[in-house]
Motif scaffolding. Structure first.
Motif, mmCIF file in Angstrom:
data_model
loop_
_atom_site.group_PDB
_atom_site.id
_atom_site.type_symbol
_atom_site.label_atom_id
_atom_site.label_comp_id
_atom_site.label_asym_id
_atom_site.label_seq_id
_atom_site.Cartn_x
_atom_site.Cartn_y
_atom_site.Cartn_z
ATOM 1 N N ASN A 105 0.822 -1.209 0.000
ATOM 2 C CA ASN A 105 0.000 0.000 0.000
ATOM 3 C C ASN A 105 0.857 1.260 0.000
ATOM 4 N N GLU A 142 1.306 4.370 -2.867
ATOM 5 C CA GLU A 142 1.185 5.777 -2.492
ATOM 6 C C GLU A 142 2.355 6.600 -3.008
ATOM 7 N N SER A 145 -5.418 -6.814 2.601
ATOM 8 C CA SER A 145 -6.292 -5.645 2.406
ATOM 9 C C SER A 145 -5.543 -4.590 1.604
ATOM 10 N N ASN A 195 -5.033 -1.555 -1.137
ATOM 11 C CA ASN A 195 -5.725 -0.388 -1.692
ATOM 12 C C ASN A 195 -5.552 -0.420 -3.205
#
Length: 404
Positions: free
Chosen positions: A291, A295, A327, A329
């Motif tokens: 994740n 970013e 999980s 993104n």
């Protein structure tokens, strides 16, 4: 003939045991797929192991974070001297010193012919792809041993052109079996080119190999992030910038280094045991690295993911992660048109070129990863020290050929 080897003895433990000397036939044993038992290997050779390295992916098994059975003989990073040649081997000769790709590949299937040797279709009855001494990889006996069987030898082995020259650089050349091509593959997959800015998550041996790979590819700035101060110091020793992720989000520290909070290329050299950042640095959060890479990698950039992810993790923090479900993104990655490249490195795609770089003094990879040779009998200590986070790459030396 005797054959000592390193085996997984339950969570947190390895042992040096006596195993059978290799034969040109697969025998039953811990982790061996029943469909492989009795398989003839007349296309193989037996190697006297000169060097066999302890790998971070071995540590996942030793920590009890996979479904590896007790008694599994470990070791997929192998360099050795040919001492016996199978009936059907045509080109590899007795006495040659060779690097062994950790991927076991047949050279005959569609994937092998497309240079995708990490997902050979013929060597593992369970799934595409195979490796020595690794869980769910078909049960081929590992090479942290005195002797090991290598199948499809004409296809798999990379002979060194001059044995004496190779022994002088054996601590560098032993990295060709896995971590140097794997790290380099991460850099290639992330699209590193001349002038790139690169962020590598993880300053273990694969992360450091990725950093050297990015430098070879012409990166302008290579930034390595980790929680471990000693490993970050090792990254700085060969010209990398560093980020201490225990201090918070790497984006802020990257902005301080580059003037912008993003990089062209992101590499995950951590894998499924990733921890959080900042105040969560001691908490396992397996999706954190992926994740954060989404970013901080620019729109249109790529993520190379040589870090290991598994489909079975009995020690995971939650039920989903036990099955490899994280999980992510993913919407962020989609919105930024990121490219994701995952999976085992196809070692044969890179190892000859990287061998040339080593032999011609363009890639001092042993120094970069702080390669440290130890006797085979010291393997339990090597595993324990590596697990504690020391900035070393341990190389097992079964016959004393490196240290002498």
């Amino acid at each position: 003939m005797s054959n000592k080897a390193v085996s997984y003895a339950g969570a947190g433990k390895v042992e040096v045991i006596d195993i059978d000397y290799p034969e040109f036939e697969l025998k039953d044993g811990p982790g061996v797929n029943p469909a492989n038992v009795g398989r003839r290997v007349d296309h193989g050779v037996i190697l006297k192991v000169v060097a066999s390295n302890i790998c971070g992916s071995d540590q996942h098994m030793v920590r009890g974070r996979t479904t590896a059975p007790e008694g599994l003989v470990l070791g997929h990073e192998i360099t050795g001297e040919v001492v016996e040649v199978g009936r059907d081997v045509e080109f590899i000769k007795k006495g040659q010193l060779c690097s062994v790709p950790f991927n076991i590949a047949c050279g005959r299937c569609r994937n092998c012919k497309e240079r995708k040797t990490g997902i050979c279709l013929n060597v593992n009855p369970d799934r595409p792809g195979s490796a020595y001494g690794y869980v769910d990889m078909g049960g081929w006996v590992g090479g942290q041993a005195e002797y090991v069987l290598v199948p499809y030898a004409d296809w798999n082995l990379l002979p060194f052109p001059d044995k004496d020259q190779a022994m002088e650089k054996v601590l560098d050349l032993t990295m060709l079996s896995d971590i140097f091509p794997t790290g380099f593959h991460g850099a290639v997959s992330a699209g590193v080119e001349v002038g790139s800015t690169v962020y590598i998550a993880g300053a273990g041996p694969v992360g450091l190999a990725a950093a050297m790979g990015a430098q070879l590819l012409g990166a302008a700035v290579v930034i390595v992030g980790d929680l471990n101060a000693e490993r970050l110091k090792q990254a700085r020793s060969f010209g990398c910038e560093t980020v201490d992720v225990s201090q918070g989000n790497p984006k802020d520290q990257i902005e301080q280094l580059l003037g912008v909070p993003e990089v062209d290329c992101g590499i995950d050299a951590v894998g499924f045991e990733a921890r959080g950042h900042g105040k969560n640095a001691e908490t396992e959060q397996p999706a954190t690295v992926l994740n954060s890479l989404m970013e901080i990698t620019r729109a249109g950039g790529a993520l190379g993911i040589p870090g290991l992810y598994v489909t079975g993790d009995p020690g995971a923090a939650d039920e989903a992660a036990r099955e490899g479900s994280l999980s992510l993104n993913f919407g962020l990655g989609f919105s930024k048109s990121h490219v994701f490249v995952t999976g085992q490195c196809p070692v044969m795609k890179y190892h000859r070129g990287l061998m040339q770089a080593i032999l011609h003094d363009k890639a001092p990879i042993a120094k970069a990863v702080n390669a440290t040779a130890i006797p085979l009998d010291d393997a339990p200590r090597g595993y324990a020290d590596f697990d504690s986070g020391v900035a070393k790459k341990f190389v097992l030396d079964p016959h004393g050929m490196i240290r002498s």
